[in-house]
Design a protein around this motif. Structure first.
Motif, PDB file in Angstrom:
ATOM      1  N   PRO A   1      79.142  36.378  70.541  1.00 15.69           N
ATOM      2  CA  PRO A   1      78.796  37.430  71.207  1.00 15.69           C
ATOM      3  C   PRO A   1      80.053  38.341  72.205  1.00 15.69           C
ATOM      4  CG  PRO A   1      78.019  35.762  72.423  1.00 15.69           C
ATOM      5  CD  PRO A   1      78.704  35.140  71.208  1.00 15.69           C
ATOM      6  N   CYS A   2      81.203  37.762  71.806  1.00 10.30           N
ATOM      7  CA  CYS A   2      82.477  38.132  72.530  1.00 10.30           C
ATOM      8  C   CYS A   2      82.823  39.318  71.901  1.00 10.30           C
ATOM      9  CB  CYS A   2      83.134  36.807  73.061  1.00 10.30           C
ATOM     10  SG  CYS A   2      82.542  35.836  74.226  1.00 10.30           S
ATOM     11  N   ALA A   3      82.438  39.797  70.905  1.00 10.01           N
ATOM     12  CA  ALA A   3      83.394  41.000  70.147  1.00 10.01           C
ATOM     13  C   ALA A   3      83.677  41.952  71.074  1.00 10.01           C
ATOM     14  CB  ALA A   3      82.404  41.348  69.128  1.00 10.01           C
ATOM     15  N   ALA A   4      82.834  42.336  71.811  1.00  6.97           N
ATOM     16  CA  ALA A   4      83.156  43.822  72.643  1.00  6.97           C
ATOM     17  C   ALA A   4      82.165  43.821  73.813  1.00  6.97           C
ATOM     18  CB  ALA A   4      82.907  44.989  71.859  1.00  6.97           C
ATOM     19  N   PRO A   5      82.458  42.697  75.010  1.00  5.52           N
ATOM     20  CA  PRO A   5      81.894  42.778  76.094  1.00  5.52           C
ATOM     21  C   PRO A   5      82.503  44.090  76.806  1.00  5.52           C
ATOM     22  CG  PRO A   5      83.659  41.219  76.228  1.00  5.52           C
ATOM     23  CD  PRO A   5      83.412  41.704  74.858  1.00  5.52           C
ATOM     24  N   ALA A   6      81.437  44.635  77.614  1.00  8.36           N
ATOM     25  CA  ALA A   6      81.817  45.636  78.577  1.00  8.36           C
ATOM     26  C   ALA A   6      83.138  45.080  79.398  1.00  8.36           C
ATOM     27  CB  ALA A   6      80.861  46.006  79.830  1.00  8.36           C
ATOM     28  N   ALA A   7      84.119  46.153  79.652  1.00 10.19           N
ATOM     29  CA  ALA A   7      85.492  45.779  80.247  1.00 10.19           C
ATOM     30  C   ALA A   7      85.595  44.981  81.319  1.00 10.19           C
ATOM     31  CB  ALA A   7      86.329  46.960  80.080  1.00 10.19           C
ATOM     32  N   GLN A   8      84.792  45.417  82.318  1.00  9.94           N
ATOM     33  CA  GLN A   8      84.818  44.746  83.767  1.00  9.94           C
ATOM     34  C   GLN A   8      83.574  43.804  84.135  1.00  9.94           C
ATOM     35  OE1 GLN A   8      87.610  44.873  85.685  1.00  9.94           O
ATOM     36  NE2 GLN A   8      88.711  45.704  83.665  1.00  9.94           N
ATOM     37  N   SER A   9      82.948  43.399  83.107  1.00 14.31           N
ATOM     38  CA  SER A   9      81.868  42.602  83.457  1.00 14.31           C
ATOM     39  C   SER A   9      81.921  41.202  83.244  1.00 14.31           C
ATOM     40  CB  SER A   9      80.762  42.915  82.319  1.00 14.31           C
ATOM     41  OG  SER A   9      81.287  42.260  80.984  1.00 14.31           O
ATOM     42  N   GLY A  10      80.591  40.389  84.005  1.00 10.51           N
ATOM     43  CA  GLY A  10      80.771  39.203  84.132  1.00 10.51           C
ATOM     44  C   GLY A  10      81.040  38.424  82.649  1.00 10.51           C
ATOM     45  N   GLU A  11      80.442  39.085  81.563  1.00  6.18           N
ATOM     46  CA  GLU A  11      80.557  38.770  80.289  1.00  6.18           C
ATOM     47  C   GLU A  11      81.860  38.809  79.594  1.00  6.18           C
ATOM     48  OE1 GLU A  11      77.452  41.386  78.794  1.00  6.18           O
ATOM     49  OE2 GLU A  11      75.987  39.690  78.799  1.00  6.18           O
ATOM     50  N   ALA A  12      82.768  39.682  79.996  1.00  4.79           N
ATOM     51  CA  ALA A  12      83.955  39.868  79.778  1.00  4.79           C
ATOM     52  C   ALA A  12      84.828  38.693  80.309  1.00  4.79           C
ATOM     53  CB  ALA A  12      84.687  41.430  80.326  1.00  4.79           C
ATOM     54  N   ALA A  13      84.450  38.482  81.592  1.00 12.10           N
ATOM     55  CA  ALA A  13      85.385  37.431  82.353  1.00 12.10           C
ATOM     56  C   ALA A  13      84.995  36.142  81.429  1.00 12.10           C
ATOM     57  CB  ALA A  13      84.757  37.353  83.614  1.00 12.10           C
TER      58      ALA A  13
ATOM     59  N   GLY B   1      76.427  31.342  77.183  1.00 16.09           N
ATOM     60  CA  GLY B   1      75.872  32.183  78.132  1.00 16.09           C
ATOM     61  C   GLY B   1      75.923  33.528  78.333  1.00 16.09           C
ATOM     62  N   VAL B   2      77.154  34.180  77.420  1.00 16.18           N
ATOM     63  CA  VAL B   2      77.117  35.417  76.954  1.00 16.18           C
ATOM     64  C   VAL B   2      75.974  35.845  76.218  1.00 16.18           C
ATOM     65  CG1 VAL B   2      78.578  37.401  76.149  1.00 16.18           C
ATOM     66  CG2 VAL B   2      79.404  35.419  77.519  1.00 16.18           C
ATOM     67  N   ALA B   3      75.889  35.153  75.154  1.00 15.48           N
ATOM     68  CA  ALA B   3      74.562  35.439  74.416  1.00 15.48           C
ATOM     69  C   ALA B   3      73.368  35.356  74.845  1.00 15.48           C
ATOM     70  CB  ALA B   3      74.478  34.468  73.150  1.00 15.48           C
ATOM     71  N   THR B   4      72.989  34.672  75.827  1.00 13.93           N
ATOM     72  CA  THR B   4      71.561  34.686  76.542  1.00 13.93           C
ATOM     73  C   THR B   4      71.474  35.595  77.635  1.00 13.93           C
ATOM     74  OG1 THR B   4      72.485  32.787  77.860  1.00 13.93           O
ATOM     75  CG2 THR B   4      71.197  32.202  75.649  1.00 13.93           C
ATOM     76  N   GLY B   5      72.528  36.435  77.946  1.00 17.49           N
ATOM     77  CA  GLY B   5      72.635  37.359  79.130  1.00 17.49           C
ATOM     78  C   GLY B   5      72.764  36.579  80.360  1.00 17.49           C
ATOM     79  N   ARG B   6      73.305  35.497  80.316  1.00 20.10           N
ATOM     80  CA  ARG B   6      73.356  34.563  81.800  1.00 20.10           C
ATOM     81  C   ARG B   6      74.260  35.389  82.798  1.00 20.10           C
ATOM     82  NH1 ARG B   6      72.094  30.212  84.520  1.00 20.10           N
ATOM     83  NH2 ARG B   6      73.750  28.788  84.978  1.00 20.10           N
ATOM     84  N   TYR B   7      75.424  36.066  82.228  1.00 24.37           N
ATOM     85  CA  TYR B   7      76.334  36.537  83.027  1.00 24.37           C
ATOM     86  C   TYR B   7      76.244  38.073  83.031  1.00 24.37           C
ATOM     87  CZ  TYR B   7      77.997  32.040  81.701  1.00 24.37           C
ATOM     88  OH  TYR B   7      78.175  30.599  81.093  1.00 24.37           O
ATOM     89  N   ALA B   8      74.919  38.460  82.837  1.00 24.37           N
ATOM     90  CA  ALA B   8      74.951  40.379  82.707  1.00 24.37           C
ATOM     91  C   ALA B   8      74.660  40.658  84.165  1.00 24.37           C
ATOM     92  CB  ALA B   8      73.954  40.447  81.567  1.00 24.37           C
ATOM     93  N   GLY B   9      74.301  40.062  85.092  1.00 29.06           N
ATOM     94  CA  GLY B   9      73.851  40.309  86.483  1.00 29.06           C
ATOM     95  C   GLY B   9      74.954  41.164  87.266  1.00 29.06           C
TER      96      GLY B   9
ATOM     97  N   ASP C   1      93.949  35.529  86.486  1.00 33.36           N
ATOM     98  CA  ASP C   1      92.852  36.580  86.733  1.00 33.36           C
ATOM     99  C   ASP C   1      91.925  36.897  85.358  1.00 33.36           C
ATOM    100  OD1 ASP C   1      93.661  37.223  89.263  1.00 33.36           O
ATOM    101  OD2 ASP C   1      95.069  38.476  88.824  1.00 33.36           O
ATOM    102  N   LEU C   2      91.134  37.197  85.684  1.00 34.80           N
ATOM    103  CA  LEU C   2      89.788  37.636  84.603  1.00 34.80           C
ATOM    104  C   LEU C   2      89.466  38.989  84.978  1.00 34.80           C
ATOM    105  CD1 LEU C   2      87.841  34.217  84.788  1.00 34.80           C
ATOM    106  CD2 LEU C   2      89.661  34.718  83.455  1.00 34.80           C
ATOM    107  N   PRO C   3      88.886  39.641  83.913  1.00 32.65           N
ATOM    108  CA  PRO C   3      88.156  40.962  84.099  1.00 32.65           C
ATOM    109  C   PRO C   3      87.141  41.021  85.099  1.00 32.65           C
ATOM    110  CG  PRO C   3      88.253  40.313  81.749  1.00 32.65           C
ATOM    111  CD  PRO C   3      88.685  39.211  82.474  1.00 32.65           C
ATOM    112  N   GLY C   4      86.882  42.075  85.788  1.00 33.15           N
ATOM    113  CA  GLY C   4      85.888  42.499  86.676  1.00 33.15           C
ATOM    114  C   GLY C   4      86.096  41.711  88.186  1.00 33.15           C
ATOM    115  N   GLY C   5      87.162  41.194  88.452  1.00 36.91           N
ATOM    116  CA  GLY C   5      87.372  40.993  89.838  1.00 36.91           C
ATOM    117  C   GLY C   5      87.448  39.406  89.857  1.00 36.91           C
ATOM    118  N   TYR C   6      87.006  38.752  88.775  1.00 40.27           N
ATOM    119  CA  TYR C   6      86.991  37.368  88.714  1.00 40.27           C
ATOM    120  C   TYR C   6      88.404  36.619  88.574  1.00 40.27           C
ATOM    121  CZ  TYR C   6      82.153  38.481  88.017  1.00 40.27           C
ATOM    122  OH  TYR C   6      80.734  38.893  87.911  1.00 40.27           O
ATOM    123  N   TYR C   7      88.452  35.307  88.865  1.00 38.44           N
ATOM    124  CA  TYR C   7      89.554  34.557  88.386  1.00 38.44           C
ATOM    125  C   TYR C   7      89.120  33.168  88.432  1.00 38.44           C
ATOM    126  CZ  TYR C   7      89.797  33.152  93.509  1.00 38.44           C
ATOM    127  OH  TYR C   7      89.731  32.499  94.655  1.00 38.44           O
TER     128      TYR C   7
END
Length: 369
Positions: free
Chosen positions: A38-50, A78-86, A297-303
């Protein structure tokens, strides 16, 4: 908390990991193309992208490739199940950390939010200055005491530690209080150790994969105390101490005070002193944060801190990840100074009074991820 973010060689790794921090190791287009759904095209600044970004890094760089692959699989699941989509980024960071730790505990691996990404309703309270070299003086006649909370890549601190050793070279006992020490590098160790050994001594060994070494370099390349081995399987360096010309502290009794907040480079120091028999460890087992690495550094303000190598006992091949370094004299860490003083021969009432007068300012308990 700073103690959770600083690990062995963190200051050197800040520069060492510059390409990683900039996302330059693998072009974004190549990374996305290589990632399976499910990591083909996550939203650029999302937890899923991170999560997807971190999965790729751990797969390439983690200390043990097979565990890195399992971490990556857990994050992608976790991405596939929406766990980091909040939208609660702190909760997403905690969820990623929990999923990683459930695969295999690692004292350094965790996901955090950058300060500028934390949503707050009020201005954040100013942070208290973090005390590094809190005490460095005589604690009793003939007994020198140092409480140090970090081994930073800082020349002023290194000079202060070197001065402490020279100014207390007539001590009959040295006590290094590491109970609230959260990590750093080898620079301060390397101005302490030459006073304490009578002959060149191999302390511990560090290793990373050659792929990591070729891609990122090494945080200890060129450090005189580190000897690169001719090893084709792994990039291995031995940490050695070379005695100085002053022999006054060769026979001094040395104590290290340890506990569950003693982490990373402090554990390196503790293992080196314990396995060579040069110090008595007093207190509790150390934290068990072995694997060194750097912050990415990761997308979305995470590291995240990405562990890429380990330090181990050359006699056994074992490191201290999760287990920590066990003390020689096991006592409540709060009583470690008192116990060391009585072991050296200080009367119990005097030892208790000195311990009360030199309590650490930082908590002795292990902080939570």
């Amino acid at each position: 908390m700073q103690e959770d973010l600083t690990a062995m060689y963190a200051h050197r790794f800040a520069a060492w990991f510059a390409p990683l921090l900039a996302g330059a190791l693998v072009p974004a287009s190549a990374s996305v193309a290589a990632e399976p759904s499910p990591c083909a095209a996550p939203a650029a600044q999302s937890g899923e992208a991170a999560a997807c970004d971190l999965a790729g890094r751990l797969e390439r760089q983690y200390t043990f490739p097979e565990i890195g692959a399992r971490y990556a699989a857990a994050l992608r699941q976790g991405v596939a199940t929406g766990r980091y989509a909040g939208t609660d980024k702190q909760a997403v960071a905690e969820a990623m950390t929990a999923d990683l730790q459930a695969v295999a505990p690692d004292g350094h691996l965790r996901v955090r939010l950058r300060e500028d990404a934390k949503a707050t309703d009020t201005a954040a309270a100013p942070k208290e200055p973090f005390p590094i070299l809190e005490e460095a003086d005589w604690i009793a006649p003939g007994i020198a005491y140092m409480r140090i909370n970090e081994f930073p890549y800082n020349e002023d601190i290194t000079r202060s530690v070197a001065a402490f050793m020279a100014d207390h070279a007539d001590a009959r006992a040295l006590i290094f209080d590491l109970r609230t020490h959260h990590g750093g590098g080898v620079e301060q160790m390397d101005v302490i150790l030459p006073w304490l050994f009578a002959e060149p001594t191999h302390l511990v060994t560090m290793e990373t994969s050659w792929d990591v070494e070729r891609e990122l370099g090494s945080p200890v390349d060129g450090v005189p105390s580190m000897r690169l081995l001719d090893d084709k399987t792994m990039a291995r360096r031995e940490h050695w101490v070379t005695p100085n010309a002053d022999t006054r502290l060769r026979d001094a009794k040395v104590y290290l005070l340890t506990g569950p907040r003693t982490a990373s480079a402090a554990e390196h120091f503790a293992l080196a002193m314990k396995r060579t028999g040069r110090a008595t460890l007093v207190g509790g087992a150390t934290r068990g944060a072995n694997h060194f690495g750097g912050q990415a550094d990761l997308p979305g303000g995470y590291y995240a801190f990405v562990p890429v190598g380990r330090t181990f006992d050359p006699d056994t091949g074992e490191d201290w990840e999760s287990d920590g370094v066990a003390p020689d004299i096991a006592v409540d860490p709060a009583l470690a100074l008192e116990r060391a003083l009585t072991d050296f021969g200080i009367a119990p009432d005097k030892a208790h009074a000195l311990s009360e007068a030199h309590k650490p300012t930082l908590p002795l308990e292990r902080s939570q991820p």
